[in-house]
Enzyme design. Structure first.
Site, PDB file in Angstrom:
ATOM      1  N   ARG A  79      -2.242  -6.096   6.443  1.00 42.38           N
ATOM      2  CA  ARG A  79      -0.820  -5.718   6.441  1.00 42.38           C
ATOM      3  C   ARG A  79      -0.664  -4.252   6.026  1.00 42.38           C
ATOM      4  NH1 ARG A  79       3.305  -8.306   8.138  1.00 42.38           N
ATOM      5  NH2 ARG A  79       4.542  -8.136   6.255  1.00 42.38           N
TER       6      ARG A  79
ATOM      7  N   ASP B 182       7.033  -2.468   2.797  1.00 45.17           N
ATOM      8  CA  ASP B 182       6.640  -1.287   3.567  1.00 45.17           C
ATOM      9  C   ASP B 182       7.316  -0.052   2.966  1.00 45.17           C
ATOM     10  OD1 ASP B 182       9.247  -0.677   4.852  1.00 45.17           O
ATOM     11  OD2 ASP B 182       8.945  -2.550   5.942  1.00 45.17           O
TER      12      ASP B 182
ATOM     13  N   HIS C 209      10.095  -6.374  -4.620  1.00 47.12           N
ATOM     14  CA  HIS C 209       8.946  -7.250  -4.347  1.00 47.12           C
ATOM     15  C   HIS C 209       7.624  -6.476  -4.284  1.00 47.12           C
ATOM     16  CE1 HIS C 209      11.613 -10.680  -2.499  1.00 47.12           C
ATOM     17  NE2 HIS C 209      11.665 -10.625  -3.807  1.00 47.12           N
TER      18      HIS C 209
ATOM     19  N   CYS D  71      -5.784  -2.301 -16.701  1.00 49.32           N
ATOM     20  CA  CYS D  71      -5.061  -1.272 -17.466  1.00 49.32           C
ATOM     21  C   CYS D  71      -3.572  -1.230 -17.130  1.00 49.32           C
ATOM     22  CB  CYS D  71      -5.696   0.100 -17.267  1.00 49.32           C
ATOM     23  SG  CYS D  71      -5.431   0.807 -15.616  1.00 49.32           S
TER      24      CYS D  71
ATOM     25  N   CYS E  43      -8.914   3.439 -14.917  1.00 53.07           N
ATOM     26  CA  CYS E  43      -9.790   2.913 -15.985  1.00 53.07           C
ATOM     27  C   CYS E  43     -11.191   2.562 -15.494  1.00 53.07           C
ATOM     28  CB  CYS E  43      -9.144   1.690 -16.638  1.00 53.07           C
ATOM     29  SG  CYS E  43      -9.162   0.217 -15.602  1.00 53.07           S
TER      30      CYS E  43
ATOM     31  N   THR F 252      18.357  -9.810   5.939  1.00 53.51           N
ATOM     32  CA  THR F 252      17.638 -10.769   5.083  1.00 53.51           C
ATOM     33  C   THR F 252      18.223 -12.159   5.282  1.00 53.51           C
ATOM     34  OG1 THR F 252      17.035 -11.350   2.801  1.00 53.51           O
ATOM     35  CG2 THR F 252      19.027 -10.024   3.081  1.00 53.51           C
TER      36      THR F 252
ATOM     37  N   ASN G  17      23.480  -8.489   9.834  1.00 55.89           N
ATOM     38  CA  ASN G  17      22.276  -9.255  10.159  1.00 55.89           C
ATOM     39  C   ASN G  17      22.313  -9.674  11.619  1.00 55.89           C
ATOM     40  OD1 ASN G  17      19.830 -10.180   9.060  1.00 55.89           O
ATOM     41  ND2 ASN G  17      20.598 -12.254   8.781  1.00 55.89           N
TER      42      ASN G  17
END
Ligand code: OAD
Length: 242
Positions: A66, A101, A116, A127, A146, A183, A208
């Site tokens: 991805r 993205d 997200h 760390c 680290c 969404t 949408n």
């Protein structure tokens, strides 16, 4: 100037929630549409902390693919329009995206919050530092901070807490307008923002392709592909400003 009592003229602070639908026309699969990612893969196999413990190679390979794929994609007119709004809107504006993205940023938007996580980050579980990451994680590279081989995708998996919720709720509380774009309204807490906004008296608008699960909560819904309805709305709101 227009009618000073008109709702749009009173809008100063805007919170925008975006989801996979805003990147669909850039060629990035959504999750729940026909042929979407969650039809191709079981959430429990690739998007939970338990999956990562059980089969890290599978999970790392999934996110490596991805991560590679999104770097071949380009922002579409919906990202461009939101970047223009970010540039030109003098009031408060926050683009809260569920997308991992970087197309909002590549279009030029600055006021973006990735609730997200982000494909182009690797998160060191040793760390706790996040590093910009464009390559693969499958070979278990060392953390640049680290040196431990403890990097995982910086993706909020199911069962984990989305990032920066306090900031998001503060922005919603102070908003005059909440806009949800692309969404499905299937994943909480993002799916609940419209109700939070409404209970605070914030005007709500949905853009949408089809009605989302929580569509009835919105004051207004406009249906169509993001590449056309988002630029139209941005044009309108910038034009309405007094
Ligand atoms: P979904 O795949 O659930 O929903 C995408 C929505 O976009 C649907 O309502 C579509 O109708 C709409 N859509 C599709 N193409 C569009 C277009 N060209 N223009 C406008 N709208 C379009 O994706 P999300 O709602 O973003 O979480 O999913 C939310 C979360 O679930 C994701 O962030 C991800 C996933 O599991 C994590 O990975 C943590």
């Amino acid at each position: 100037m227009g009618d000073m009592n008109g709702k749009s003229n009173g809008i100063r602070n805007i919170v925008i929630l975006t989801g996979a639908g805003v990147s669909a026309e850039s060629g990035i699969d959504t999750f729940r549409d026909g042929g979407g990612l969650w039809e191709q893969h079981r959430v429990e196999d690739v998007a939970t902390p338990e999956a990562f413990e059980r089969d890290p190679e599978l999970v790392l390979r999934f996110y490596d693919m991805r991560r590679e794929a999104i770097q071949t994609k380009e922002p579409n007119p919906a990202h461009d329009a939101l970047a223009r709004l970010d540039r030109e809107w003098s009031g408060e504006l926050l683009i809260v995206t569920q997308n991992v993205d970087d197309l909002h940023e590549r279009a030029g938007a600055r006021r973006v919050l990735h609730m997200h996580g982000e494909h182009l980050n690797a998160w060191c579980t040793a760390c706790d530092v996040r590093s910009r990451w464009t390559g693969t994680l499958i070979e278990r590279p060392a953390c640049p901070e680290c040196g431990e081989a403890a990097l995982r995708p910086d993706i909020v998996w199911f069962g984990e807490m989305p990032y920066r919720m306090d900031e998001i709720f503060t922005a919603i509380r102070e908003a005059d307008l909440f806009v949800s774009i692309g969404t499905s309204g299937a994943v909480y807490p993002a799916a609940g923002f419209v109700r939070d906004a409404k209970s605070l008296g914030v005007e709500t608008l949905e853009l949408n392709l089809e009605r989302s699960q929580g569509s009835h909560w919105f004051d207004e819904t406009r249906l169509g592909p993001a590449s056309s309805i988002v630029p139209d709305w941005v044009e309108e709101i910038l034009g309405n400003r007094d």
